[in-house]
Design a protein around this motif. Sequence first.
Motif, mmCIF file in Angstrom:
data_model
loop_
_atom_site.group_PDB
_atom_site.id
_atom_site.type_symbol
_atom_site.label_atom_id
_atom_site.label_comp_id
_atom_site.label_asym_id
_atom_site.label_seq_id
_atom_site.Cartn_x
_atom_site.Cartn_y
_atom_site.Cartn_z
ATOM 1 N N GLY A 124 0.816 -1.205 0.000
ATOM 2 C CA GLY A 124 0.000 0.000 0.000
ATOM 3 C C GLY A 124 0.847 1.251 0.000
ATOM 4 N N PHE A 167 -8.381 6.164 -3.472
ATOM 5 C CA PHE A 167 -7.966 4.780 -3.219
ATOM 6 C C PHE A 167 -9.217 3.908 -3.223
ATOM 7 N N GLN A 211 -10.436 0.430 -2.711
ATOM 8 C CA GLN A 211 -9.892 -0.721 -2.008
ATOM 9 C C GLN A 211 -10.639 -2.011 -2.332
ATOM 10 N N GLU A 254 -14.187 -4.895 2.123
ATOM 11 C CA GLU A 254 -14.016 -4.527 3.529
ATOM 12 C C GLU A 254 -13.885 -5.783 4.393
ATOM 13 N N THR A 263 -6.907 -5.543 2.692
ATOM 14 C CA THR A 263 -7.561 -4.241 2.626
ATOM 15 C C THR A 263 -7.093 -3.353 3.783
ATOM 16 N N ARG A 269 -3.142 -2.545 3.498
ATOM 17 C CA ARG A 269 -2.784 -1.630 2.413
ATOM 18 C C ARG A 269 -3.233 -0.204 2.715
ATOM 19 N N LEU A 270 -4.377 -0.071 3.367
ATOM 20 C CA LEU A 270 -4.829 1.270 3.763
ATOM 21 C C LEU A 270 -3.862 1.875 4.775
ATOM 22 N N HIS A 301 -14.445 1.531 -1.244
ATOM 23 C CA HIS A 301 -14.296 0.117 -1.596
ATOM 24 C C HIS A 301 -14.782 -0.088 -3.021
ATOM 25 N N GLY A 348 -7.501 -1.772 -5.853
ATOM 26 C CA GLY A 348 -7.231 -2.930 -5.009
ATOM 27 C C GLY A 348 -6.589 -4.090 -5.729
#
Length: 341
Positions: free
Chosen positions: A164, A181, A183, A186, A191, A194-195, A216, A249
């Motif tokens: 990420g 971003f 992603q 959730e 996820t 990387r956030l 997302h 993502g």
Amino acid sequence: MSTIHDVAEKAGVSIKTVSRVLNDASSVSEKTRKRIEHAMQALDFAPSAAARMLRGRPTDLVAVIADQLTTTPDSSEIIKGIQSVCEDLGKMLIIGETGGQAHVASRLVADMRTRRVEAIIFATTFHRPVTVTDTLGQTPAVLANCFEAASRFAEVIPDDEGGGYAAAETVLRAGHRKIAFLQLIEGMVATRLRLQGFRRAMQDHGVRPNDAWLLHGATPGVEDEFAQLRTTIDGLFAGAERPTAILCGNDKMAIRVIFLLQRRGLRVPEDVSVVGFDDFRLLSEASDPGLTTVTLPYREIGALAARRALAKDLAPGIVRVPCRAVLRGTVAAPSGGKAGQ
């Protein structure tokens, strides 16, 4: 299938004498040894792996117990990594798939132990926690692309947080500050990590993320996981403040995003830069321009897991394999044109 009894009968010797030859005992004369070897060849006799183990010899068998690796194109690279190490070391790979069912996994573990495999590698299609409840005895075990909360095993996983960070830094270094971003689903481990990496990179570069652009891009439990992407992209470009770069993502999402941007009359990378994740080369290298992305090092994960298992390097703990940026053609400096207006 011929047995040791058949070999003994054909060679005219006792079973004990055949056993001595199989164990390379020096007490058998050369003449008798050759007669037994000829009998083995004539009968196409091969000693079983279990018998070899009973004689104290390695079986040269390595087991992989996975959920659905062989039918998942990108993560099947884990198997290729394990296989490459097995070929180098003269080992044979046995693969058992569980389909995500615990009772199947238990049966496979029992079967692999009966075959006296030298090691068992547990592998998953995506980075996630697992619980190994089966009795492994003295069989070495390593986890690939997965981990236990208790961390009882050697575990080889991707550095998703670092990935990420690498994705964000790729566009930050190109001069972007307006970064969206999109992603994965959730709740996934990747996820969340990387956030974290994205936020850390933004902080290191003195840029405050726009929380409204942290979305997302994938929807769980539907046939088309990217069905809502069009609505998401429309929302990003509805106002006066628009992103000049979009991180995705995975590569499949990135290719869909590029298509949706082009339908809006936006050029990639002239108007909007796009970064994927995975480096699934059937997509990343085939797109025009080539997709800038972050590699998900499945093959390295598989190879490292196999080396650790076969070297008996089984100290509990996590090894994180770097996820590195792969620069191709979908990132450029922000133009200040259509996207960022």
